[in-house]
Enzyme design. Structure first.
Site, mmCIF file in Angstrom:
data_model
loop_
_atom_site.group_PDB
_atom_site.id
_atom_site.type_symbol
_atom_site.label_atom_id
_atom_site.label_comp_id
_atom_site.label_asym_id
_atom_site.label_seq_id
_atom_site.Cartn_x
_atom_site.Cartn_y
_atom_site.Cartn_z
ATOM 1 C CD GLU A 200 -44.539 134.146 77.593
ATOM 2 O OE1 GLU A 200 -45.756 134.147 77.363
ATOM 3 O OE2 GLU A 200 -44.051 134.639 78.633
ATOM 4 C CG HIS A 275 -47.136 133.695 72.787
ATOM 5 N ND1 HIS A 275 -48.360 133.714 73.431
ATOM 6 C CD2 HIS A 275 -46.211 133.916 73.758
ATOM 7 C CE1 HIS A 275 -48.181 133.938 74.713
ATOM 8 N NE2 HIS A 275 -46.887 134.072 74.937
ATOM 9 C CB CYS A 396 -54.176 130.533 72.217
ATOM 10 S SG CYS A 396 -53.180 131.800 71.399
#
Length: 471
Positions: A200, A275, A396
């Site tokens: 990720e 995450h 993000c």
């Protein structure tokens, strides 16, 4: 309380990539925040199971224009404070090649119409603007950490979610277009997208160092050790696998003595921490994290501290326990999906979404964090509601890339942020983006032409010739 405020209005700053290094700093490396530019097809489809905000807002109306402008406002405010900023543009959308590989045929509009009738989620996948969250674009290692003295990038395969798993080929093309000089940069292919190799990107990776230009310690956090371990019994699946993290460290030729691996706690993942950057963030010598972030917190922090000490600096952990901010509140406000930054005066800043200041426990904690003598000099908050509704906060929206002056000069694309680039992009967004978009609108043939026209224009603005050619 020291300096808790909306950060949208600040004095103007300098306007070139050279100015980002500051007077008298020469070739000292700086950390550039490459922010994702929100694409014109930004919509709320609820495609990301395990991402509580995305699931909650699936099917509601989005405002692509506002989403892009909110992101640009954050970039401008940080640029004006002397924080080096750059742009990562959206990927090609819709991804018609993806739909054609699924058997949809005919003209482009016929393909979109057929996909909409067959399964709306396939159409949403093809149009997904999720590449705006560029913390998932890749894992990055600076030249000082890599044995060959080059900056390394490994695009994330994002294999856990269909709409994101189709990104990495174009992400690699984009990174190779920007970081094209082989004297300075290496862009690897993504790790094979097998279920047990889920990667990720930088959202599960933190680099710690005494300064950006010195060799640092790289912390890789994974949610699952192997495909058949007990994580399969969790409410939400873990997305990052240990072997993927180890593979990235090998590809980047990192010194094993300066690499630490740790595991997310199952409780955090089940609470919506899809995450690690939703529950922990690091910068320079500081690691800001919730007590529920890691499976074996004491061992991990001890190992990390000893590794940092051996690397010539002392770890500064900032631990928040559940009595200060609950795990549920940390996830709902995205307190830890923040940016830790150092301004030119070497003050530590933290960038948070406005939701943190609207929430009493998070606000009280930030007040204590930024009190006189505290570890943070200033708290900056931004309205990023459009991104937050789809599950992405300040952390993000940016990919951190450490560059020295020579590496920055080797980049020919017009992606370094400036007042003039900001004005150009704001004008471009206002002319090309809709202010309301529902998932069912994606079948509209006129949207296809609007998006294509906008991206071709953006290609010229950012000096990335051919990037948006039909694929």
């Amino acid at each position: 309380m020291a300096d808790l405020h909306d950060a949208g209005r600040q004095p103007a700053g300098q306007d070139s990539r050279t100015a980002a290094f500051g007077p008298g700093r020469g070739g000292e490396a700086r950390e550039f925040n490459f922010d994702g530019l929100v694409g014109p097809s930004h919509h709320h489809a609820g495609l990301a199971s395990g991402n509580v905000a995305s699931m909650r807002h699936g099917g509601t109306a989005s405002n692509p224009r506002l989403a892009a402008l909110q992101g640009l406002e954050k970039m401008l405010a940080l640029h004006r404070r002397g924080i080096p900023q750059a742009i990562l543009p959206p990927l090609v959308r819709p991804n018609l090649g993806f739909l054609r590989r699924l058997g949809f045929t005919g003209s482009d509009t016929a393909v979109l119409s057929a996909a909409a009738h067959a399964d709306q989620r396939l159409l949403s996948t093809a149009y997904s603007a999720s590449s705006m969250w560029v913390a998932n674009a890749a894992t990055v290692s600076p030249a000082t950490d890599s044995a060959d003295g080059k900056v390394h990038f490994t695009p994330a395969n994002l294999s856990a979610k269909l709409h994101r798993s189709i990104e990495h080929p174009d992400t690699a093309r984009l990174l190779r277009a920007i970081f094209s000089d082989p004297r300075h940069f290496v862009v690897h292919d993504a790790i094979p997208g097998a279920p047990a190799l889920g990667d990720e990107g930088a959202a599960n990776h933190t680099r710690l160092a005494a300064s950006h230009g010195l060799a640092g310690v790289q912390l890789f956090i994974y949610g699952r050790e192997t495909f058949d371990d007990d994580a399969a019994q969790q409410r939400f699946e873990a997305r990052q696998y240990a072997e993927a993290s180890r593979a990235v460290a090998r590809l980047h030729d990192l010194d094993p003595a300066r690499v630490v691996f740790g595991r997310q706690s199952a409780a955090a993942i089940d609470a919506g921490v899809f995450h690690n950057d939703v529950i922990a963030v690091g910068n320079l010598d500081t690691l800001f994290y919730h007590s529920a972030a890691f499976q074996d917190e004491a061992t991990l922090i001890d190992t990390l501290a000893r590794t940092c000490e051996a690397s010539g600096f002392r770890l500064r952990p900032i631990r928040v326990d559940a009595g200060q901010v609950s795990l549920a509140d940390a996830v709902s406000t995205y307190l830890f999906n923040s940016q830790l930054l150092q301004d030119p005066a070497r003050r530590t800043l933290i960038v948070v979404p406005q939701e943190c200041l609207a929430h009493a426990p998070s606000r009280r904690y930030l007040e204590s964090l930024s009190a006189p003598g505290g570890p943070v000099a200033e708290v900056l908050s931004f309205d990023l509601r459009e991104s937050m509704r789809n599950g992405g906060g300040p952390a993000c929206l940016r990919l951190r890339v450490v560059l020295d002056a020579g590496q920055a000069a080797a980049i020919g694309a017009n992606i370094f942020f400036s007042e003039s680039l900001h004005a150009t992009l704001v004008d471009w967004v206002k002319r090309n983006y809709r202010d309301r978009l529902l998932p069912q609108d994606l079948a509209d043939a006129s949207l296809l032409e609007e998006v294509r026209r906008a991206l071709v224009e953006l290609e010229d603005i950012l000096a990335l010739p051919g990037f948006y050619a039909e694929r």
